[in-house]
Design a protein around this motif. Structure first.
Motif, PDB file in Angstrom:
ATOM      1  N   VAL A   1       0.895 -10.631  -5.201  1.00  0.00           N
ATOM      2  CA  VAL A   1       0.964  -9.308  -4.570  1.00  0.00           C
ATOM      3  C   VAL A   1       0.023  -8.348  -5.284  1.00  0.00           C
ATOM      4  CG1 VAL A   1       2.441  -7.271  -4.249  1.00  0.00           C
ATOM      5  CG2 VAL A   1       3.284  -9.542  -3.622  1.00  0.00           C
ATOM      6  N   ILE A   2      -0.683  -7.552  -4.497  1.00  0.00           N
ATOM      7  CA  ILE A   2      -1.481  -6.437  -5.015  1.00  0.00           C
ATOM      8  C   ILE A   2      -0.763  -5.143  -4.650  1.00  0.00           C
ATOM      9  CG2 ILE A   2      -3.651  -5.143  -4.775  1.00  0.00           C
ATOM     10  CD1 ILE A   2      -5.039  -7.809  -4.151  1.00  0.00           C
ATOM     11  N   VAL A   3      -0.618  -4.242  -5.609  1.00  0.00           N
ATOM     12  CA  VAL A   3      -0.083  -2.904  -5.330  1.00  0.00           C
ATOM     13  C   VAL A   3      -1.239  -1.923  -5.459  1.00  0.00           C
ATOM     14  CG1 VAL A   3       1.517  -1.089  -6.027  1.00  0.00           C
ATOM     15  CG2 VAL A   3       2.212  -3.488  -6.187  1.00  0.00           C
ATOM     16  N   ARG A   4      -1.441  -1.109  -4.427  1.00  0.00           N
ATOM     17  CA  ARG A   4      -2.546  -0.142  -4.439  1.00  0.00           C
ATOM     18  C   ARG A   4      -2.126   1.121  -3.695  1.00  0.00           C
ATOM     19  NH1 ARG A   4      -5.675  -0.077   0.344  1.00  0.00           N
ATOM     20  NH2 ARG A   4      -5.283  -1.779   1.825  1.00  0.00           N
ATOM     21  N   GLY A   5      -2.966   2.144  -3.780  1.00  0.00           N
ATOM     22  CA  GLY A   5      -2.681   3.399  -3.112  1.00  0.00           C
ATOM     23  C   GLY A   5      -3.707   3.695  -2.033  1.00  0.00           C
TER      24      GLY A   5
ATOM     25  N   PHE B   1      -4.297   6.313  -6.691  1.00  0.00           N
ATOM     26  CA  PHE B   1      -3.246   5.299  -6.750  1.00  0.00           C
ATOM     27  C   PHE B   1      -1.908   6.002  -6.548  1.00  0.00           C
ATOM     28  CE2 PHE B   1      -0.104   2.922  -9.285  1.00  0.00           C
ATOM     29  CZ  PHE B   1      -0.161   1.696  -8.640  1.00  0.00           C
ATOM     30  N   SER B   2      -1.568   6.925  -7.451  1.00  0.00           N
ATOM     31  CA  SER B   2      -0.380   7.771  -7.293  1.00  0.00           C
ATOM     32  C   SER B   2      -0.375   8.803  -8.411  1.00  0.00           C
ATOM     33  CB  SER B   2       0.913   6.948  -7.366  1.00  0.00           C
ATOM     34  OG  SER B   2       2.051   7.800  -7.375  1.00  0.00           O
ATOM     35  N   VAL B   3       0.109   9.998  -8.086  1.00  0.00           N
ATOM     36  CA  VAL B   3       0.244  11.043  -9.104  1.00  0.00           C
ATOM     37  C   VAL B   3       1.662  11.111  -9.651  1.00  0.00           C
ATOM     38  CG1 VAL B   3      -1.685  12.434  -8.286  1.00  0.00           C
ATOM     39  CG2 VAL B   3       0.592  12.788  -7.304  1.00  0.00           C
ATOM     40  N   GLY B   4       2.473  10.068  -9.384  1.00  0.00           N
ATOM     41  CA  GLY B   4       3.806   9.998  -9.981  1.00  0.00           C
ATOM     42  C   GLY B   4       4.867  10.657  -9.128  1.00  0.00           C
TER      43      GLY B   4
ATOM     44  N   ALA C   1      -2.076  -4.744 -10.118  1.00  0.00           N
ATOM     45  CA  ALA C   1      -2.176  -3.324  -9.769  1.00  0.00           C
ATOM     46  C   ALA C   1      -3.647  -2.967  -9.608  1.00  0.00           C
ATOM     47  CB  ALA C   1      -1.535  -2.468 -10.849  1.00  0.00           C
ATOM     48  N   ALA C   2      -4.009  -2.421  -8.451  1.00  0.00           N
ATOM     49  CA  ALA C   2      -5.372  -1.954  -8.192  1.00  0.00           C
ATOM     50  C   ALA C   2      -5.341  -0.433  -8.272  1.00  0.00           C
ATOM     51  CB  ALA C   2      -5.842  -2.413  -6.813  1.00  0.00           C
ATOM     52  N   VAL C   3      -5.862   0.110  -9.366  1.00  0.00           N
ATOM     53  CA  VAL C   3      -5.636   1.514  -9.712  1.00  0.00           C
ATOM     54  C   VAL C   3      -6.942   2.297  -9.617  1.00  0.00           C
ATOM     55  CG1 VAL C   3      -4.758   3.085 -11.469  1.00  0.00           C
ATOM     56  CG2 VAL C   3      -3.786   0.781 -11.257  1.00  0.00           C
ATOM     57  N   HIS C   4      -6.964   3.293  -8.746  1.00  0.00           N
ATOM     58  CA  HIS C   4      -8.174   4.093  -8.565  1.00  0.00           C
ATOM     59  C   HIS C   4      -7.826   5.579  -8.539  1.00  0.00           C
ATOM     60  CE1 HIS C   4      -6.661   4.550  -4.487  1.00  0.00           C
ATOM     61  NE2 HIS C   4      -7.624   5.456  -4.256  1.00  0.00           N
ATOM     62  N   GLY C   5      -8.823   6.408  -8.761  1.00  0.00           N
ATOM     63  CA  GLY C   5      -8.640   7.844  -8.627  1.00  0.00           C
ATOM     64  C   GLY C   5      -7.791   8.447  -9.729  1.00  0.00           C
TER      65      GLY C   5
ATOM     66  N   VAL D   1       0.839  -1.193   0.000  1.00  0.00           N
ATOM     67  CA  VAL D   1       0.000   0.000   0.000  1.00  0.00           C
ATOM     68  C   VAL D   1       0.882   1.255   0.000  1.00  0.00           C
ATOM     69  CG1 VAL D   1      -1.888   1.213   1.143  1.00  0.00           C
ATOM     70  CG2 VAL D   1      -1.699  -1.289   1.358  1.00  0.00           C
ATOM     71  N   LEU D   2       0.799   2.039  -1.071  1.00  0.00           N
ATOM     72  CA  LEU D   2       1.477   3.331  -1.123  1.00  0.00           C
ATOM     73  C   LEU D   2       0.759   4.247  -0.139  1.00  0.00           C
ATOM     74  CD1 LEU D   2       1.757   3.625  -5.023  1.00  0.00           C
ATOM     75  CD2 LEU D   2       3.301   2.457  -3.419  1.00  0.00           C
ATOM     76  N   ASN D   3       1.519   4.833   0.800  1.00  0.00           N
ATOM     77  CA  ASN D   3       0.876   5.413   1.978  1.00  0.00           C
ATOM     78  C   ASN D   3       1.293   6.868   2.229  1.00  0.00           C
ATOM     79  OD1 ASN D   3      -0.881   5.157   4.182  1.00  0.00           O
ATOM     80  ND2 ASN D   3       0.812   4.681   5.574  1.00  0.00           N
ATOM     81  N   ARG D   4       1.122   7.695   1.191  1.00  0.00           N
ATOM     82  CA  ARG D   4       1.260   9.149   1.358  1.00  0.00           C
ATOM     83  C   ARG D   4      -0.041   9.808   0.874  1.00  0.00           C
ATOM     84  NH1 ARG D   4       5.737  12.188  -1.457  1.00  0.00           N
ATOM     85  NH2 ARG D   4       5.559  13.652   0.271  1.00  0.00           N
ATOM     86  N   PRO D   5      -1.154   9.472   1.490  1.00  0.00           N
ATOM     87  CA  PRO D   5      -2.438   9.955   0.963  1.00  0.00           C
ATOM     88  C   PRO D   5      -2.550  11.468   0.910  1.00  0.00           C
ATOM     89  CG  PRO D   5      -2.698   9.062   3.184  1.00  0.00           C
ATOM     90  CD  PRO D   5      -1.330   8.676   2.723  1.00  0.00           C
ATOM     91  N   GLU D   6      -1.876  12.162   1.838  1.00  0.00           N
ATOM     92  CA  GLU D   6      -1.948  13.628   1.853  1.00  0.00           C
ATOM     93  C   GLU D   6      -1.261  14.234   0.633  1.00  0.00           C
ATOM     94  OE1 GLU D   6       2.016  12.629   3.449  1.00  0.00           O
ATOM     95  OE2 GLU D   6      -0.002  11.790   3.645  1.00  0.00           O
TER      96      GLU D   6
END
Length: 286
Positions: free
Chosen positions: A50-54, A59-62, A109-113, A16-21
């Motif tokens: 493995v699942i990669v998600r945000g 998910f991520s803005v790069g 990859a679980a990609v949202h937003g 889980v990519l974990n910089r939501p702010e």
């Protein structure tokens, strides 16, 4: 708070990519934590898929573009020197974004937003991907850099569409088009992205882990024979080269002077297009 966290559900682990702010923008801490997490899971015999998600709204803005590298512009060797330094800077970032390709187990990859810029490399290099119907998969809004995304994307969505996205700043695909073109396996309602990814990962995990690793190597071998691995290697070179171009320098200076909002307006109104007098000054007839 850790920049990356891991959740495990049976033989399926979630990274889980974990910089939501920051909409999970990648910085050095996130790059490092992400690579370490994948390295640990690669040798974990309790994990098959493995699942990669945000976390949060995207998910991520790069890349996190809050801080830009600086250079001494008075140095007569500026372009040659910065190209090499830039290449060295970009290689570990490219390695992190594309690490799921070399990862020995299947990755979903679980990609949202939002999935923007360099972050598009993760679903591009994953084995499988689920995107939301309202997910925006986009290229940078200004033509600054750009030697990575187009070449890698061409394997999934075809050369013509990849070129269109690469050549046109601010271009994007929504989830349904991404699935139709082969960037993702499924496009589902936004709230169903994670449940669909988990369903898919669970079905994949029924295959014995050693067989999955062999199947992934076989699938990767096909892409590598088509030049995919070589494309990944050369991407940082093209990106570093484009950063030395006069056009990129002009765009970067304009962004620094105007700020992102005004620079986007300036670009949308054709401010980057050379005027007739400028074009004439730069041309000659023998």
């Amino acid at each position: 708070m850790s920049a990356v966290r891991t959740e495990q559900h049976g033989v399926v682990a979630e990274v889980v990519l974990n910089r939501p702010e920051k909409l999970n923008a990648f910085n050095d801490d996130l790059f490092d934590a992400y690579e370490r997490t994948l390295a640990d899971l690669a040798t974990d015999d309790s994990v098959s898929v493995v699942i990669v998600r945000g976390e949060g709204r995207a998910f991520s803005v790069g890349w996190d573009v809050g801080k830009q590298p600086s250079a001494d512009r008075e140095d007569s060797g500026y372009h040659q020197r910065i190209a090499h330094a830039d290449w060295l800077r970009l290689r570990p970032q490219l390695r992190a974004f594309t690490a799921v390709f070399e990862f020995p187990k299947p990755v979903v990859a679980a990609v949202h937003g939002f999935c923007m810029g360099g972050a598009t490399l993760i679903p591009n290099c994953s084995d499988l991907a689920v995107v939301g119907n309202d997910t925006k998969i986009g290229w940078p809004v200004l033509p600054i850099g750009g030697g990575m995304l187009g070449p890698v994307s061409s394997y999934a969505i075809g050369s013509k569409k990849a070129r269109e996205l690469s050549y046109t700043a601010g271009s994007f695909m929504m989830g349904p088009e991404a699935a139709q073109r082969g960037f993702a396996n499924y496009s589902v309602p936004e709230q169903d992205v994670l449940s669909k990814a988990r369903e898919l990962a669970y079905e994949v995990s029924k295959t014995p882990r050693d067989m999955l690793e062999i199947k992934k190597r076989a699938a990767n071998d096909v892409l590598n024979r088509q030049g995919f691995r070589d494309t990944l290697e050369v991407c940082a070179t093209w990106d570093a080269l484009i950063h030395t171009s006069a056009g990129n320098e002009h765009m970067s200076q304009t962004l620094a002077e105007l700020g992102i909002k005004a620079a986007r307006q300036w670009y949308a109104e054709g401010g980057s297009i050379p005027q007739p007098a400028e074009a004439a000054a730069g041309s000659s007839i023998d």
